[in-house]
Design a protein around this motif. Structure first.
Motif, PDB file in Angstrom:
ATOM      1  N   LYS A 280       0.808  -1.220   0.000  1.00  0.00           N
ATOM      2  CA  LYS A 280       0.000   0.000   0.000  1.00  0.00           C
ATOM      3  C   LYS A 280       0.845   1.275   0.000  1.00  0.00           C
ATOM      4  N   SER A 281       2.151   1.125   0.153  1.00  0.00           N
ATOM      5  CA  SER A 281       3.036   2.294   0.219  1.00  0.00           C
ATOM      6  C   SER A 281       3.446   2.762  -1.166  1.00  0.00           C
ATOM      7  N   ALA A 282       3.651   4.064  -1.293  1.00  0.00           N
ATOM      8  CA  ALA A 282       4.086   4.617  -2.578  1.00  0.00           C
ATOM      9  C   ALA A 282       5.510   4.187  -2.895  1.00  0.00           C
ATOM     10  N   CYS A 283       6.338   4.139  -1.861  1.00  0.00           N
ATOM     11  CA  CYS A 283       7.708   3.653  -2.040  1.00  0.00           C
ATOM     12  C   CYS A 283       8.281   3.280  -0.682  1.00  0.00           C
ATOM     13  N   PHE A 284       9.316   2.476  -0.722  1.00  0.00           N
ATOM     14  CA  PHE A 284      10.012   2.092   0.498  1.00  0.00           C
ATOM     15  C   PHE A 284      11.402   2.712   0.442  1.00  0.00           C
ATOM     16  N   GLY A 304       5.842  -5.450  -5.038  1.00  0.00           N
ATOM     17  CA  GLY A 304       5.667  -4.530  -6.152  1.00  0.00           C
ATOM     18  C   GLY A 304       5.860  -3.077  -5.765  1.00  0.00           C
ATOM     19  N   THR A 305       6.577  -2.845  -4.677  1.00  0.00           N
ATOM     20  CA  THR A 305       6.840  -1.483  -4.211  1.00  0.00           C
ATOM     21  C   THR A 305       8.295  -1.126  -4.482  1.00  0.00           C
ATOM     22  N   PRO A 306       8.546  -0.141  -5.331  1.00  0.00           N
ATOM     23  CA  PRO A 306       9.926   0.234  -5.649  1.00  0.00           C
ATOM     24  C   PRO A 306      10.622   0.862  -4.442  1.00  0.00           C
ATOM     25  N   CYS A 307      11.944   0.732  -4.398  1.00  0.00           N
ATOM     26  CA  CYS A 307      12.723   1.168  -3.235  1.00  0.00           C
ATOM     27  C   CYS A 307      13.742   2.238  -3.593  1.00  0.00           C
ATOM     28  N   VAL A 308      14.095   3.008  -2.581  1.00  0.00           N
ATOM     29  CA  VAL A 308      15.128   4.028  -2.696  1.00  0.00           C
ATOM     30  C   VAL A 308      16.131   3.795  -1.576  1.00  0.00           C
ATOM     31  N   ASP A 320      18.163  -1.931  -8.962  1.00  0.00           N
ATOM     32  CA  ASP A 320      18.773  -1.574 -10.242  1.00  0.00           C
ATOM     33  C   ASP A 320      18.349  -0.142 -10.557  1.00  0.00           C
ATOM     34  N   HIS A 321      19.310   0.768 -10.485  1.00  0.00           N
ATOM     35  CA  HIS A 321      19.027   2.198 -10.565  1.00  0.00           C
ATOM     36  C   HIS A 321      18.232   2.570 -11.817  1.00  0.00           C
ATOM     37  N   GLY A 322      17.074   3.192 -11.591  1.00  0.00           N
ATOM     38  CA  GLY A 322      16.244   3.659 -12.695  1.00  0.00           C
ATOM     39  C   GLY A 322      15.395   2.582 -13.339  1.00  0.00           C
ATOM     40  N   LEU A 323      15.641   1.311 -12.970  1.00  0.00           N
ATOM     41  CA  LEU A 323      14.890   0.207 -13.572  1.00  0.00           C
ATOM     42  C   LEU A 323      13.809  -0.338 -12.645  1.00  0.00           C
ATOM     43  N   ASN A 324      14.177  -0.549 -11.373  1.00  0.00           N
ATOM     44  CA  ASN A 324      13.175  -1.024 -10.411  1.00  0.00           C
ATOM     45  C   ASN A 324      13.205  -0.217  -9.111  1.00  0.00           C
ATOM     46  N   GLY A 325      13.932   0.885  -9.138  1.00  0.00           N
ATOM     47  CA  GLY A 325      14.051   1.744  -7.974  1.00  0.00           C
ATOM     48  C   GLY A 325      15.080   2.825  -8.212  1.00  0.00           C
ATOM     49  N   TYR A 326      15.617   3.376  -7.138  1.00  0.00           N
ATOM     50  CA  TYR A 326      16.559   4.499  -7.268  1.00  0.00           C
ATOM     51  C   TYR A 326      17.667   4.344  -6.238  1.00  0.00           C
ATOM     52  N   VAL A 327      18.925   4.422  -6.703  1.00  0.00           N
ATOM     53  CA  VAL A 327      20.090   4.352  -5.826  1.00  0.00           C
ATOM     54  C   VAL A 327      20.672   5.758  -5.704  1.00  0.00           C
ATOM     55  N   ALA A 328      20.557   6.337  -4.509  1.00  0.00           N
ATOM     56  CA  ALA A 328      20.993   7.720  -4.286  1.00  0.00           C
ATOM     57  C   ALA A 328      22.460   7.783  -3.877  1.00  0.00           C
TER      58      ALA A 328
END
Length: 377
Positions: A280-284, A304-308, A320-328
């Motif tokens: 239910k979360s927009a992102c983790f 199915g919740t993308p992660c940062v 995987d940066h930009g593919l299934n989430g974001y690596v800062a």
């Protein structure tokens, strides 16, 4: 083949959860596997099973740590319980160690296990196996010199404690009959650089997850940013960077809310409840400053919740940066905010790819078969 898994805890902490999940994965794949935890040994030398853990902490308090926050960063494995006389140990063909600190197994017990002649596999959930006592080395490189002058040691009486523990491990590993398994490629790489790892066999096999429990929901997600930690006061979890990132987003006019399990509401141990919350979360977001292969990222992605997360430890192996989430960028709250914004905007596409990544790399069947192959090698 009978496999005995050893873990200090059964459900407390990421390493314990990973060990329990592997147990179920192995059983689903036809392996006769059992798990033994500290609580299974109710009495030890006439003392409650928790006595050895208390004794271990008291030793650290006596001179090896300067603050209470450091109390859980070190383990010298001076106190433990003998499991080699148990029926489960005697019947096992393979002894599979996981996280065994805090009074479960001491060096003398580990020696008995190593010299038992049984097949030994040791899954590393942090760096402890190849240090003089700390679980994460951070910027310290004293392990290359036998852990002389450990930065955690504050009194002269304990000055050689880390060095002595390092030397005990050196003697323990000299038989070279242990196969070490790192949960991430990152942990495998840094372990191989340590002096204690010379000549040791180290493989990389990830932790498994039940994708039938952790799965997407058909309901639409909220605008909630989820953070999960059993100890939010642990600086290593990096919650301060997430708070900064959320403030940055709010100043930009973005409507987001943060829910920090362990701070805003109590930690949830029920897997079904957690799976629903992830889905239910927009992102983790996991702003950890040191981490291996976080179960929380795996759980969120399976739902199915993308992660940062920051570019540290095993996190960029999972996301995987930009593919299934974001690596800062590491410790960059501004880039963390950019990542949250990007993920929320592209949640459907990234979430689908996140779920596919888990099914491919972390499913119970995939991980269990790799361990079975190792057991039979």
């Amino acid at each position: 083949m009978k496999v005995l898994l050893l873990s200090t805890y059964e459900k407390t902490g990421g390493a314990a959860i990973a060990a329990s999940r592997l147990l179920h994965a192995l059983r689903k794949n036809g392996v006769d596997a059992t798990i033994m935890c500290r609580k299974n040994l109710s009495w030890w030398k006439g003392k409650p099973q928790s006595w050895s853990s208390i004794a271990e902490r008291m030793m650290l308090v006596a001179g090896n740590v300067s603050t209470f926050g450091n109390l859980w960063t070190m383990d010298y494995a001076q106190y433990g319980q003998d499991i080699t006389k148990t029926k489960e140990f005697k019947e096992a063909d393979v002894i599979h160690l996981h996280w065994i600190n805090q009074g479960f197994l001491a060096f003398q017990e580990l020696e008995k296990i190593v010299y038992s002649g049984k097949r030994i596999v040791w899954t590393m959930h942090d760096e402890w196996c190849f240090t003089g006592g700390c679980h994460y080395t951070g910027d310290c490189r004293h392990y290359q010199m036998g852990c002389e002058c450990c930065p955690y040691v504050r009194t002269s009486a304990f000055q050689n404690a880390a060095r002595k523990a390092w030397e005990k491990k050196q003697r323990l590993y000299s038989k070279r009959n242990i196969t070490f398994v790192a949960c991430s490629l990152w942990l495998k790489r840094i372990s191989e650089k340590k002096a204690l790892a010379a000549g040791q066999r180290i493989l990389a096999i990830p932790n498994p997850i039940d994708t039938n429990v952790y799965k997407p929901l058909t309901t639409l997600p909220t605008n909630m940013i989820l953070f999960v930690a059993q100890r939010v006061d642990d600086e290593r979890k990096g919650l301060q960077y997430l708070d900064k990132a959320v403030n940055i987003l709010k100043k930009r006019g973005e409507k987001v809310e943060i829910l920090a399990l362990g701070r805003d509401i109590p930690y949830i141990s029920d897997e079904k409840e957690m799976a629903d919350l992830y889905a239910k979360s927009a992102c983790f977001v996991t702003p950890s400053l040191q981490d291996n292969l976080p179960n929380t990222i795996m759980e969120a992605m399976a739902c199915g919740t993308p992660c940062v997360g920051f570019n540290v430890g095993g996190i960029p192996e999972m996301i995987d940066h930009g593919l299934n989430g974001y690596v800062a960028r590491y410790k960059d709250a501004e880039d963390l905010a950019d990542g949250i914004s990007y993920v929320i905007m592209n949640r459907k596409m990234l979430g689908k790819a996140a779920r596919e990544k888990v099914l491919e790399a972390y499913s119970e069947d995939f991980v269990a078969k790799r361990y079975v192959k190792l057991y039979n090698a």
